[in-house]
Write a protein that holds these residues in place. Structure first.
Motif, mmCIF file in Angstrom:
data_model
loop_
_atom_site.group_PDB
_atom_site.id
_atom_site.type_symbol
_atom_site.label_atom_id
_atom_site.label_comp_id
_atom_site.label_asym_id
_atom_site.label_seq_id
_atom_site.Cartn_x
_atom_site.Cartn_y
_atom_site.Cartn_z
ATOM 1 N N GLN A 85 9.432 10.332 -20.327
ATOM 2 C CA GLN A 85 10.773 10.430 -20.881
ATOM 3 C C GLN A 85 11.689 11.131 -19.874
ATOM 4 O O GLN A 85 11.221 11.822 -18.969
ATOM 5 N N THR A 86 12.986 10.940 -20.031
ATOM 6 C CA THR A 86 13.957 11.405 -19.038
ATOM 7 C C THR A 86 14.661 12.668 -19.507
ATOM 8 O O THR A 86 15.094 12.765 -20.658
ATOM 9 N N LEU A 87 14.773 13.610 -18.608
ATOM 10 C CA LEU A 87 15.476 14.857 -18.912
ATOM 11 C C LEU A 87 16.939 14.605 -19.290
ATOM 12 O O LEU A 87 17.604 13.754 -18.689
ATOM 13 N N GLY A 88 17.421 15.368 -20.251
ATOM 14 C CA GLY A 88 18.817 15.257 -20.643
ATOM 15 C C GLY A 88 19.760 15.575 -19.503
ATOM 16 O O GLY A 88 20.818 14.944 -19.360
ATOM 17 N N THR A 89 19.383 16.539 -18.657
ATOM 18 C CA THR A 89 20.244 16.899 -17.525
ATOM 19 C C THR A 89 20.334 15.766 -16.510
ATOM 20 O O THR A 89 21.367 15.577 -15.856
ATOM 21 N N VAL A 90 19.271 14.989 -16.389
ATOM 22 C CA VAL A 90 19.294 13.826 -15.501
ATOM 23 C C VAL A 90 20.234 12.759 -16.058
ATOM 24 O O VAL A 90 21.059 12.186 -15.326
ATOM 25 N N ILE A 91 20.119 12.518 -17.339
ATOM 26 C CA ILE A 91 20.983 11.524 -17.989
ATOM 27 C C ILE A 91 22.452 11.898 -17.830
ATOM 28 O O ILE A 91 23.303 11.063 -17.477
ATOM 29 N N GLU A 92 22.756 13.161 -18.075
ATOM 30 C CA GLU A 92 24.143 13.620 -17.961
ATOM 31 C C GLU A 92 24.640 13.583 -16.525
ATOM 32 O O GLU A 92 25.811 13.292 -16.263
ATOM 33 N N SER A 93 23.748 13.878 -15.578
ATOM 34 C CA SER A 93 24.137 13.839 -14.170
ATOM 35 C C SER A 93 24.522 12.428 -13.753
ATOM 36 O O SER A 93 25.516 12.219 -13.043
ATOM 37 N N ILE A 94 23.741 11.449 -14.195
ATOM 38 C CA ILE A 94 24.042 10.048 -13.873
ATOM 39 C C ILE A 94 25.364 9.630 -14.499
ATOM 40 O O ILE A 94 26.206 8.987 -13.854
ATOM 41 N N ARG A 95 25.541 10.010 -15.733
ATOM 42 C CA ARG A 95 26.795 9.676 -16.430
ATOM 43 C C ARG A 95 27.990 10.314 -15.709
ATOM 44 O O ARG A 95 29.025 9.669 -15.499
ATOM 45 N N ASP A 96 27.833 11.578 -15.315
ATOM 46 C CA ASP A 96 28.922 12.291 -14.651
ATOM 47 C C ASP A 96 29.249 11.662 -13.303
ATOM 48 O O ASP A 96 30.425 11.518 -12.941
ATOM 49 N N TYR A 97 28.212 11.260 -12.564
ATOM 50 C CA TYR A 97 28.452 10.632 -11.264
ATOM 51 C C TYR A 97 29.215 9.324 -11.423
ATOM 52 O O TYR A 97 30.195 9.062 -10.719
ATOM 53 N N LEU A 98 28.774 8.504 -12.354
ATOM 54 C CA LEU A 98 29.419 7.210 -12.546
ATOM 55 C C LEU A 98 30.832 7.352 -13.090
ATOM 56 O O LEU A 98 31.702 6.506 -12.846
ATOM 57 N N THR A 99 31.078 8.433 -13.802
ATOM 58 C CA THR A 99 32.396 8.669 -14.366
ATOM 59 C C THR A 99 33.374 9.213 -13.334
ATOM 60 O O THR A 99 34.545 8.826 -13.301
ATOM 61 N N LYS A 100 32.876 10.082 -12.430
ATOM 62 C CA LYS A 100 33.787 10.836 -11.559
ATOM 63 C C LYS A 100 33.695 10.510 -10.075
ATOM 64 O O LYS A 100 34.677 10.699 -9.348
ATOM 65 N N THR A 101 32.526 10.049 -9.601
ATOM 66 C CA THR A 101 32.352 9.937 -8.141
ATOM 67 C C THR A 101 31.693 8.630 -7.728
ATOM 68 O O THR A 101 30.976 8.575 -6.728
ATOM 69 N N LEU A 137 21.388 7.409 -9.165
ATOM 70 C CA LEU A 137 20.047 7.855 -9.529
ATOM 71 C C LEU A 137 19.546 8.935 -8.574
ATOM 72 O O LEU A 137 18.986 9.952 -9.004
ATOM 73 N N ILE A 138 19.756 8.716 -7.293
ATOM 74 C CA ILE A 138 19.279 9.677 -6.287
ATOM 75 C C ILE A 138 19.947 11.029 -6.449
ATOM 76 O O ILE A 138 19.302 12.081 -6.352
ATOM 77 N N GLN A 139 21.244 11.039 -6.745
ATOM 78 C CA GLN A 139 21.943 12.317 -6.861
ATOM 79 C C GLN A 139 21.529 13.101 -8.101
ATOM 80 O O GLN A 139 21.868 14.275 -8.230
ATOM 81 N N SER A 140 20.763 12.473 -9.020
ATOM 82 C CA SER A 140 20.310 13.180 -10.218
ATOM 83 C C SER A 140 19.015 13.959 -9.995
ATOM 84 O O SER A 140 18.619 14.754 -10.855
ATOM 85 N N ILE A 141 18.352 13.759 -8.864
ATOM 86 C CA ILE A 141 17.046 14.381 -8.615
ATOM 87 C C ILE A 141 17.105 15.914 -8.635
ATOM 88 O O ILE A 141 16.152 16.559 -9.104
ATOM 89 N N PRO A 142 18.178 16.558 -8.173
ATOM 90 C CA PRO A 142 18.209 18.024 -8.260
ATOM 91 C C PRO A 142 18.000 18.563 -9.679
ATOM 92 O O PRO A 142 17.459 19.665 -9.852
ATOM 93 N N SER A 143 18.384 17.803 -10.689
ATOM 94 C CA SER A 143 18.190 18.253 -12.069
ATOM 95 C C SER A 143 16.702 18.349 -12.411
ATOM 96 O O SER A 143 16.288 19.224 -13.172
ATOM 97 N N ILE A 144 15.900 17.465 -11.842
ATOM 98 C CA ILE A 144 14.454 17.519 -12.071
ATOM 99 C C ILE A 144 13.857 18.739 -11.390
ATOM 100 O O ILE A 144 13.033 19.462 -11.975
ATOM 101 N N ILE A 145 14.258 18.980 -10.166
ATOM 102 C CA ILE A 145 13.733 20.125 -9.424
ATOM 103 C C ILE A 145 14.081 21.429 -10.139
ATOM 104 O O ILE A 145 13.255 22.344 -10.241
ATOM 105 N N SER A 146 15.300 21.509 -10.644
ATOM 106 C CA SER A 146 15.712 22.703 -11.383
ATOM 107 C C SER A 146 14.837 22.921 -12.606
ATOM 108 O O SER A 146 14.383 24.047 -12.882
ATOM 109 N N TYR A 147 14.574 21.857 -13.337
ATOM 110 C CA TYR A 147 13.728 21.953 -14.533
ATOM 111 C C TYR A 147 12.329 22.432 -14.187
ATOM 112 O O TYR A 147 11.755 23.293 -14.867
#
Length: 411
Positions: free
Chosen positions: A31-47, A274-284
Motif C-alpha cells: 500500500q502507498t503512504l499518504g505522504t507519497v500520494i499527497e506529494s504526487i498530487r502537489d507536484y502535478l498541481t504546482k510544478t 513519481l520520482i520526486q515523491s521518494i523523499p516521503s518514503i525515506i522520511s517515513y
C-alpha cells in the motif's frame, strides 16, 4: 517489538482505513503512504513542467526531481550518479543487458529460481552474444517434515565460476520462498574465484521493503528494486557502481551527456511526479517505522503463521525456511495444503469464507522455480505476503479461516 507502534504505522496509509480489507498480498505491491500520494498530487498541481528551465516553476520542479534522485541514492547508501529510475525492474534489467559487450565464449551465471525479470534479459544476452549460460540451481527439492527449502549458497556458486565468468545474477530474497540470500558470501566467493572482477547483479525487489539495503557494505555491482513494493509509486530504480558503469555503453542519444547511470540507461523522460515523491518514503522509514522495529514486528507476524503451518504435519507443505528468524527469511510465506491439488481453489475458498481477506495463488513470475524446480501445477502456490503494517490479529484471523476451510475438505 515492544518499540514498534503498528497503529501509528497503519495511520500513514490511507488504504488501511478502508472497512474490513486485510491486505495479505504485499509482495505483489504494498500500500502507498499518504505522504507519497499527497506529494504526487502537489507536484502535478504546482510544478508539472519540464526539467531544466530557468523560470521559477521550472527551477522548483528540477529541485524536487533532484531531491528524488538524492533520496533514492540515500536509500541504498549510493551516490546520485550511481542510480537510474525506470518504469519497471523488468525494463531496467532489459535495458542494462543491452549495455554490455562481452566476447563470444564468455560466461554468465544465472539463478534459475529467480523472478523472470532477472532471468530473461540474461538468457537473451547469452543468445545474442554467443555466451555460455550457466544455470545456478539448488540441489533437487526434498521435503523435510513439511518443508521444501531450496537456497542459493555460495558453495554452489564456486563450482560454476571460471576465468571467463563475466556476470553473476541472483535474488536478494525470493518472492516465493521468502528466503534471504547470503549476498556477502556470494560476493566473497566471486572475489576469491578464478574471475574476481566478474559483475554481481542482485534483484532486491522482494527484499527492499523489509530490510535496510547498503550496497556499499554488500559489495554488489548492480542492485534493482521497485518502489511500489516499498510503500511508494509504480517506478523502479537500478543501482550501478561507478566501476561497473565502466563496462557499460550508453543507450542515450549521442548528443546527451553519458556521465551518470541515468544518462546511460534511463531512456527518455522518466516519471518526474513519481520520482520526486521518494523523499516521503525515506522520511517515513527513518521516523515512524525505522528498520530495526520493522524487522522485529515482521518476525512476530511470520512466526505466528509459520507456527500454525508447522503444527499441522501432513496437512501443509511450506516452501521456504521454517525459521521465523528475520535474518533467515522475510514474511513472504508460500504453501500447499493436502487435499487441495490446485492452490487457486484453496485461495478462492478462503476468500469466499471471509471476503475481507486478500491473498494470492500462482507462480508470480517465478515460473522456473514453481513449475520446473518445485514441479507444481497451474495453481502454483498459495502465498501470504506480510509487511510491517499487518497485525498479529490479521494473521490470526487468516489462520482461523484457513483452518476451517482446510478441515472442511477432510470432513
Amino acid at each position: 517489538m515492544a518499540n514498534f507502534d503498528v497503529e501509528a504505522a497503519r495511520a500513514q496509509f490511507p488504504a488501511l482505513q478502508q472497512v474490513d480489507q486485510v491486505f495479505l498480498d504485499n509482495a505483489g505491491g504494498s500500500q502507498t503512504l499518504g505522504t507519497v500520494i499527497e506529494s504526487i498530487r502537489d507536484y502535478l498541481t504546482k510544478t508539472n513542467v519540464q526539467l531544466g528551465a530557468s523560470y521559477a516553476t521550472g527551477k522548483l520542479s528540477t529541485q524536487r526531481y533532484n531531491a528524488g534522485l538524492e533520496a533514492g541514492a540515500k536509500f541504498l547508501n549510493a551516490q546520485t550518479d550511481e542510480i537510474a529510475y525506470g518504469s519497471s525492474t523488468t525494463q531496467l534489467l532489459r535495458n542494462l543487458s543491452y549495455t554490455f559487450a562481452f566476447s563470444p565464449g564468455d560466461e554468465i551465471v544465472v539463478s534459475s529460481i529467480d523472478h523472470e525479470a532477472n532471468i530473461a534479459p540474461w538468457v537473451d544476452l547469452a543468445s545474442r552474444q554467443s555466451l555460455v549460460l550457466k544455470w545456478w540451481t539448488p540441489p533437487p527439492p526434498r521435503e523435510d517434515h513439511g518443508v521444501v527449502d531450496p537456497r542459493l549458497q555460495p558453495s554452489q556458486l564456486a563450482a560454476l565460476l571460471s576465468p571467463r565468468t563475466r556476470l553473476v545474477t541472483c535474488t536478494h530474497a525470493s518472492n516465493i520462498l521468502g528466503t534471504i540470500t547470503d549476498i556477502s558470501g556470494i560476493r566473497s566467493a566471486i572475489r576469491a574465484g578464478p574471475s574476481p572482477t566478474a559483475l554481481l547483479l542482485v534483484d532486491g525487489v522482494a527484499y527492499a521493503g523489509h530490510r535496510r539495503v547498503d550496497v556499499a557494505a554488500l559489495g554488489v555491482d548492480y542492485y534493482v528494486l521497485s518502489w511500489y513494493k516499498v510503500y511508494g509509486p509504480h517506478v523502479a530504480m537500478l543501482y550501478g557502481s561507478r566501476g561497473a558503469q565502466e563496462q557499460m555503453r550508453s543507450l542515450g542519444h549521442e548528443f546527451n551527456p553519458h556521465r551518470t547511470l541515468g544518462d546511460k540507461i534511463a531512456l527518455g523522460s522518466t516519471s518526474y511526479e513519481l520520482i520526486q515523491s521518494i523523499p516521503s518514503i525515506i522520511s517515513y522509514l527513518t521516523t515512524t517505522s525505522p528498520w530495526s522495529s520493522i524487522a522485529s514486528h515482521e518476525s512476530a507476524l511470520q512466526s505466528t503463521l509459520l507456527s500454525y503451518l508447522a503444527s499441522k504435519p501432513g496437512t501443509y507443505t511450506v516452501y521456504g525456511s521454517r525459521s521465523a528468524d528475520p535474518r533467515v527469511r522475510l514474511p513472504t510465506v508460500s504453501f500447499a495444503a493436502a487435499g487441495w491439488d490446485d492452490a487457486r481453489d484453496l485461495v478462492e475458498a478462503v476468500e469466499a469464507a471471509d471476503p475481507g481477506l486478500g491473498f494470492r495463488w500462482g507462480a508470480f513470475y517465478s515460473e522456473r522455480l514453481v513449475r520446473e524446480y518445485l514441479g507444481l501445477g497451474p495453481g502454483g502456490v498459495a502465498r501470504v505476503s506480510l509487511v510491517h503494517y499487518n497485525t498479529v490479529e490479521e494473521v490470526n484471523r487468516f489462520i482461523e479461516v484457513l483452518d476451517r476451510v482446510v478441515n472442511s475438505k477432510k470432513a
